[in-house]
Design a protein around this motif. Sequence first.
Motif, mmCIF file in Angstrom:
data_model
loop_
_atom_site.group_PDB
_atom_site.id
_atom_site.type_symbol
_atom_site.label_atom_id
_atom_site.label_comp_id
_atom_site.label_asym_id
_atom_site.label_seq_id
_atom_site.Cartn_x
_atom_site.Cartn_y
_atom_site.Cartn_z
ATOM 1 N N TYR A 60 0.874 -1.175 0.000
ATOM 2 C CA TYR A 60 0.000 0.000 0.000
ATOM 3 C C TYR A 60 0.911 1.224 0.000
ATOM 4 N N TRP A 61 0.349 2.371 -0.345
ATOM 5 C CA TRP A 61 1.157 3.574 -0.472
ATOM 6 C C TRP A 61 0.515 4.769 0.215
ATOM 7 N N ARG A 62 1.351 5.648 0.719
ATOM 8 C CA ARG A 62 0.938 6.953 1.235
ATOM 9 C C ARG A 62 1.757 8.009 0.524
ATOM 10 N N THR A 63 1.247 9.233 0.531
ATOM 11 C CA THR A 63 1.956 10.347 -0.077
ATOM 12 C C THR A 63 1.554 11.631 0.643
ATOM 13 N N HIS A 64 2.373 12.642 0.535
ATOM 14 C CA HIS A 64 1.997 13.951 1.046
ATOM 15 C C HIS A 64 1.160 14.655 -0.013
ATOM 16 N N SER A 65 0.118 15.335 0.439
ATOM 17 C CA SER A 65 -0.775 16.058 -0.461
ATOM 18 C C SER A 65 -1.156 17.388 0.171
ATOM 19 N N ALA A 66 -1.469 18.345 -0.687
ATOM 20 C CA ALA A 66 -1.990 19.631 -0.236
ATOM 21 C C ALA A 66 -3.454 19.713 -0.658
ATOM 22 N N LEU A 67 -4.311 20.042 0.296
ATOM 23 C CA LEU A 67 -5.733 20.247 0.043
ATOM 24 C C LEU A 67 -6.010 21.720 0.299
ATOM 25 N N VAL A 68 -6.449 22.422 -0.740
ATOM 26 C CA VAL A 68 -6.602 23.875 -0.670
ATOM 27 C C VAL A 68 -8.042 24.262 -1.000
ATOM 28 N N PHE A 69 -8.604 25.115 -0.158
ATOM 29 C CA PHE A 69 -9.922 25.696 -0.407
ATOM 30 C C PHE A 69 -9.733 27.194 -0.582
ATOM 31 N N ASN A 70 -10.220 27.745 -1.696
ATOM 32 C CA ASN A 70 -10.184 29.183 -1.943
ATOM 33 C C ASN A 70 -11.571 29.764 -1.710
ATOM 34 N N ALA A 71 -11.666 31.079 -1.676
ATOM 35 C CA ALA A 71 -12.930 31.803 -1.468
ATOM 36 C C ALA A 71 -13.543 31.492 -0.108
ATOM 37 N N VAL A 72 -12.683 31.289 0.901
ATOM 38 C CA VAL A 72 -13.132 30.982 2.270
ATOM 39 C C VAL A 72 -13.263 32.288 3.053
ATOM 40 N N GLN A 73 -14.431 32.493 3.644
ATOM 41 C CA GLN A 73 -14.678 33.707 4.420
ATOM 42 C C GLN A 73 -14.472 33.500 5.920
ATOM 43 N N ALA A 74 -14.735 32.274 6.403
ATOM 44 C CA ALA A 74 -14.604 32.010 7.842
ATOM 45 C C ALA A 74 -14.384 30.517 8.051
ATOM 46 N N VAL A 75 -13.738 30.203 9.180
ATOM 47 C CA VAL A 75 -13.451 28.818 9.558
ATOM 48 C C VAL A 75 -13.934 28.606 10.984
ATOM 49 N N HIS A 76 -14.683 27.530 11.202
ATOM 50 C CA HIS A 76 -15.199 27.189 12.530
ATOM 51 C C HIS A 76 -14.724 25.780 12.885
ATOM 52 N N HIS A 77 -14.278 25.613 14.121
ATOM 53 C CA HIS A 77 -13.759 24.325 14.578
ATOM 54 C C HIS A 77 -14.724 23.680 15.568
ATOM 55 N N HIS A 78 -14.872 22.370 15.454
ATOM 56 C CA HIS A 78 -15.676 21.602 16.404
ATOM 57 C C HIS A 78 -14.797 20.490 16.975
ATOM 58 N N ASP A 117 -17.593 31.539 -0.392
ATOM 59 C CA ASP A 117 -18.363 32.301 -1.380
ATOM 60 C C ASP A 117 -18.794 31.378 -2.516
ATOM 61 N N ARG A 118 -17.880 30.462 -2.877
ATOM 62 C CA ARG A 118 -18.119 29.479 -3.942
ATOM 63 C C ARG A 118 -17.153 28.340 -3.687
ATOM 64 N N LEU A 119 -17.454 27.181 -4.247
ATOM 65 C CA LEU A 119 -16.551 26.051 -4.064
ATOM 66 C C LEU A 119 -15.399 26.151 -5.059
ATOM 67 N N ALA A 120 -14.186 26.195 -4.531
ATOM 68 C CA ALA A 120 -12.963 26.203 -5.337
ATOM 69 C C ALA A 120 -11.929 25.430 -4.527
ATOM 70 N N CYS A 121 -11.897 24.126 -4.733
ATOM 71 C CA CYS A 121 -11.056 23.222 -3.951
ATOM 72 C C CYS A 121 -10.074 22.514 -4.872
ATOM 73 N N HIS A 122 -8.846 22.343 -4.389
ATOM 74 C CA HIS A 122 -7.813 21.683 -5.184
ATOM 75 C C HIS A 122 -7.047 20.705 -4.304
ATOM 76 N N LEU A 123 -6.772 19.535 -4.849
ATOM 77 C CA LEU A 123 -5.970 18.520 -4.175
ATOM 78 C C LEU A 123 -4.799 18.187 -5.080
ATOM 79 N N GLY A 124 -3.594 18.192 -4.523
ATOM 80 C CA GLY A 124 -2.428 17.839 -5.314
ATOM 81 C C GLY A 124 -1.409 17.091 -4.480
ATOM 82 N N ASP A 125 -0.890 16.003 -5.025
ATOM 83 C CA ASP A 125 0.169 15.257 -4.353
ATOM 84 C C ASP A 125 1.483 16.014 -4.503
ATOM 85 N N VAL A 126 2.295 15.965 -3.459
ATOM 86 C CA VAL A 126 3.615 16.583 -3.472
ATOM 87 C C VAL A 126 4.635 15.564 -2.967
#
Length: 141
Positions: A60-78, A117-126
């Motif tokens: 099996y394999w693992r890799t480092h990835s970046a998950l990016v969300f743009n157009a974010v106005q606020a972040v709430h943690h639970h 504001d709108r969904l703009a999400c990107h996932l990329g392996d690094v």
Amino acid sequence: MDGKLKLSALDADDLGVISAAVQDSLVAVRDCAFFAAENRFVLLLNRFRWEADATVETAYWRTHSALVFNAVQAVHHHKIPLQEPDRVLELLALGMEGAGTVVLRFAADRAIRLEIDRLACHLGDVGEPWPTPWKPAHPAE
């Protein structure tokens, strides 16, 4: 070995594909960051490569990835232990809740809600993937 994964999501269906790709990713609390001036939320993941064919590959394999969300106005943690930056969280799923909210669900009933504001999400392996003997498993409920 397959190439690096690179995906974008502009609607809920696209986000479902990214959610499947990041299921069981590990992320340290310190590797989740909101850049308010840029309206960007970023997670650096240790991602299990579900798309790798374990019948062809020797591990099996693992890799480092970046998950990016743009157009974010606020972040709430639970239940995110912000005071424990080294705590590792297990990402279970991503999903839309209405037109302006994305929820990142983690194990142990933890969550991060993004107001967008709108969904703009990107996932990329690094970097390069590495073998692991462990495949994530979920007990039957």
